[in-house]
Design a protein around this motif. Structure first.
Motif, PDB file in Angstrom:
ATOM      1  N   LYS A 130      35.711  52.689  53.069  1.00  0.00           N
ATOM      2  CA  LYS A 130      36.915  52.944  52.277  1.00  0.00           C
ATOM      3  C   LYS A 130      37.409  54.359  52.552  1.00  0.00           C
ATOM      4  N   ALA A 131      38.660  54.463  52.955  1.00  0.00           N
ATOM      5  CA  ALA A 131      39.280  55.765  53.209  1.00  0.00           C
ATOM      6  C   ALA A 131      39.853  56.278  51.890  1.00  0.00           C
ATOM      7  N   THR A 132      39.351  57.416  51.438  1.00  0.00           N
ATOM      8  CA  THR A 132      39.746  57.930  50.129  1.00  0.00           C
ATOM      9  C   THR A 132      41.111  58.606  50.135  1.00  0.00           C
ATOM     10  N   ASN A 133      41.636  58.931  51.299  1.00  0.00           N
ATOM     11  CA  ASN A 133      42.952  59.571  51.353  1.00  0.00           C
ATOM     12  C   ASN A 133      44.013  58.704  52.031  1.00  0.00           C
ATOM     13  N   LEU A 134      43.797  57.380  52.031  1.00  0.00           N
ATOM     14  CA  LEU A 134      44.768  56.413  52.555  1.00  0.00           C
ATOM     15  C   LEU A 134      45.069  55.366  51.496  1.00  0.00           C
ATOM     16  N   THR A 135      46.328  54.950  51.414  1.00  0.00           N
ATOM     17  CA  THR A 135      46.739  53.886  50.509  1.00  0.00           C
ATOM     18  C   THR A 135      47.644  52.932  51.270  1.00  0.00           C
ATOM     19  N   ALA A 136      47.320  51.648  51.228  1.00  0.00           N
ATOM     20  CA  ALA A 136      48.196  50.655  51.850  1.00  0.00           C
ATOM     21  C   ALA A 136      49.459  50.531  51.013  1.00  0.00           C
ATOM     22  N   LEU A 137      50.626  50.546  51.656  1.00  0.00           N
ATOM     23  CA  LEU A 137      51.895  50.420  50.954  1.00  0.00           C
ATOM     24  C   LEU A 137      52.386  48.980  50.898  1.00  0.00           C
ATOM     25  N   ARG A 138      51.777  48.091  51.701  1.00  0.00           N
ATOM     26  CA  ARG A 138      52.119  46.678  51.661  1.00  0.00           C
ATOM     27  C   ARG A 138      50.829  45.874  51.739  1.00  0.00           C
ATOM     28  N   TYR A 139      50.615  45.030  50.755  1.00  0.00           N
ATOM     29  CA  TYR A 139      49.426  44.181  50.690  1.00  0.00           C
ATOM     30  C   TYR A 139      49.717  43.005  49.776  1.00  0.00           C
ATOM     31  N   PRO A 140      49.014  41.914  49.860  1.00  0.00           N
ATOM     32  CA  PRO A 140      47.968  41.617  50.849  1.00  0.00           C
ATOM     33  C   PRO A 140      48.565  41.484  52.246  1.00  0.00           C
ATOM     34  N   ALA A 141      47.689  41.596  53.243  1.00  0.00           N
ATOM     35  CA  ALA A 141      48.120  41.494  54.629  1.00  0.00           C
ATOM     36  C   ALA A 141      46.987  40.893  55.456  1.00  0.00           C
ATOM     37  N   ALA A 142      47.360  40.125  56.460  1.00  0.00           N
ATOM     38  CA  ALA A 142      46.395  39.418  57.299  1.00  0.00           C
ATOM     39  C   ALA A 142      45.946  40.265  58.489  1.00  0.00           C
ATOM     40  N   ALA A 143      44.833  39.864  59.072  1.00  0.00           N
ATOM     41  CA  ALA A 143      44.356  40.497  60.302  1.00  0.00           C
ATOM     42  C   ALA A 143      45.448  40.379  61.359  1.00  0.00           C
ATOM     43  N   GLY A 144      45.696  41.463  62.076  1.00  0.00           N
ATOM     44  CA  GLY A 144      46.725  41.490  63.105  1.00  0.00           C
ATOM     45  C   GLY A 144      48.070  41.993  62.617  1.00  0.00           C
ATOM     46  N   ASP A 145      48.273  42.047  61.297  1.00  0.00           N
ATOM     47  CA  ASP A 145      49.528  42.560  60.759  1.00  0.00           C
ATOM     48  C   ASP A 145      49.634  44.065  60.958  1.00  0.00           C
ATOM     49  N   VAL A 146      50.858  44.555  61.097  1.00  0.00           N
ATOM     50  CA  VAL A 146      51.124  45.990  61.136  1.00  0.00           C
ATOM     51  C   VAL A 146      51.732  46.345  59.785  1.00  0.00           C
ATOM     52  N   VAL A 147      51.062  47.239  59.053  1.00  0.00           N
ATOM     53  CA  VAL A 147      51.477  47.569  57.689  1.00  0.00           C
ATOM     54  C   VAL A 147      51.635  49.079  57.528  1.00  0.00           C
ATOM     55  N   PRO A 148      52.494  49.500  56.597  1.00  0.00           N
ATOM     56  CA  PRO A 148      52.610  50.936  56.321  1.00  0.00           C
ATOM     57  C   PRO A 148      51.489  51.404  55.402  1.00  0.00           C
ATOM     58  N   VAL A 149      50.984  52.587  55.675  1.00  0.00           N
ATOM     59  CA  VAL A 149      50.023  53.246  54.810  1.00  0.00           C
ATOM     60  C   VAL A 149      50.522  54.654  54.521  1.00  0.00           C
ATOM     61  N   MET A 150      50.071  55.211  53.421  1.00  0.00           N
ATOM     62  CA  MET A 150      50.366  56.590  53.077  1.00  0.00           C
ATOM     63  C   MET A 150      49.079  57.383  53.249  1.00  0.00           C
ATOM     64  N   ILE A 151      49.155  58.423  54.073  1.00  0.00           N
ATOM     65  CA  ILE A 151      48.009  59.323  54.213  1.00  0.00           C
ATOM     66  C   ILE A 151      48.339  60.605  53.479  1.00  0.00           C
ATOM     67  N   ASN A 152      47.360  61.156  52.784  1.00  0.00           N
ATOM     68  CA  ASN A 152      47.532  62.400  52.036  1.00  0.00           C
ATOM     69  C   ASN A 152      46.539  63.431  52.528  1.00  0.00           C
ATOM     70  N   VAL A 153      46.996  64.661  52.653  1.00  0.00           N
ATOM     71  CA  VAL A 153      46.114  65.761  53.039  1.00  0.00           C
ATOM     72  C   VAL A 153      45.137  65.999  51.900  1.00  0.00           C
ATOM     73  N   VAL A 154      43.864  66.042  52.218  1.00  0.00           N
ATOM     74  CA  VAL A 154      42.840  66.300  51.212  1.00  0.00           C
ATOM     75  C   VAL A 154      42.242  67.673  51.514  1.00  0.00           C
ATOM     76  N   PRO A 155      42.246  68.582  50.535  1.00  0.00           N
ATOM     77  CA  PRO A 155      41.691  69.911  50.805  1.00  0.00           C
ATOM     78  C   PRO A 155      40.189  69.865  51.088  1.00  0.00           C
ATOM     79  N   LYS A 156      39.738  70.736  51.950  1.00  0.00           N
ATOM     80  CA  LYS A 156      38.301  70.850  52.230  1.00  0.00           C
ATOM     81  C   LYS A 156      37.585  71.336  50.982  1.00  0.00           C
ATOM     82  N   SER A 157      36.381  70.810  50.756  1.00  0.00           N
ATOM     83  CA  SER A 157      35.601  71.236  49.583  1.00  0.00           C
ATOM     84  C   SER A 157      34.715  72.407  49.917  1.00  0.00           C
TER      85      SER A 157
END
Length: 157
Positions: A130-157
């Motif tokens: 699970k990617a903690t700094n990614l969110t799918a913007l369109r779901y559900p989606a099948a294998a092979g689909d091209v979908v938009p995701v939102m990536i967010n910058v996460v500060p280093k700890s």
């Protein structure tokens, strides 16, 4: 004026393309590819040097960014099948924060998206962390689909 009445065979979306019109609300930087890559739209992490990236996901569940499609890197095959030839050391655009298209290897059912050790995307579980700094913007989606995701910058700890 001539009328274009034939298909130019363009798809609706391609992995690594910026999604929507959010150019001013995104952050992108250029890095060098540490290893060869055969696809755009892969999750990348910091390489061994500060200016390098390689496909994958960090141990903390974050990715540095997603490699962006570039018109100066041509298809490796004719007709193009999506395979490209990104050589080690080549400059590579990386979306650090913003919406971008990715291709799913396995289906997703909700906004959570997983990343494999090779930087590919799919449902969380069975080789996809699970990617903690990614969110799918369109779901559900099948294998092979091209979908938009939102990536967010996460500060280093």
């Amino acid at each position: 004026m001539p009328k274009q009445d034939w298909s130019i065979n363009t798809g609706a979306a391609y992995a690594g393309e910026q999604y929507g019109l959010a150019t001013t609300n995104s952050q992108r930087l250029t890095f060098n590819a540490e290893t060869e890559m055969a696809n755009f739209g892969l999750a990348v992490v910091q390489g061994t040097a500060s200016n390098q990236v390689k496909p994958g996901i960090g141990g903390d569940g974050t990715v540095l960014g997603i490699s962006m499609r570039q018109i100066n890197i041509e298809s490796a095959t004719r007709p193009g099948d999506g395979t490209v030839a990104i050589k080690a050391g080549w400059p590579l655009g990386v979306m650090l924060s913003g919406p971008i298209m990715v291709k799913l290897v396995t289906a997703i059912t909700d906004k959570n998206i997983g990343v494999s050790a090779t930087g590919q995307f799919g449902g969380v579980g069975a080789g996809y962390t699970k990617a903690t700094n990614l969110t799918a913007l369109r779901y559900p989606a099948a294998a092979g689909d091209v979908v938009p995701v939102m990536i967010n910058v996460v500060p280093k700890s």
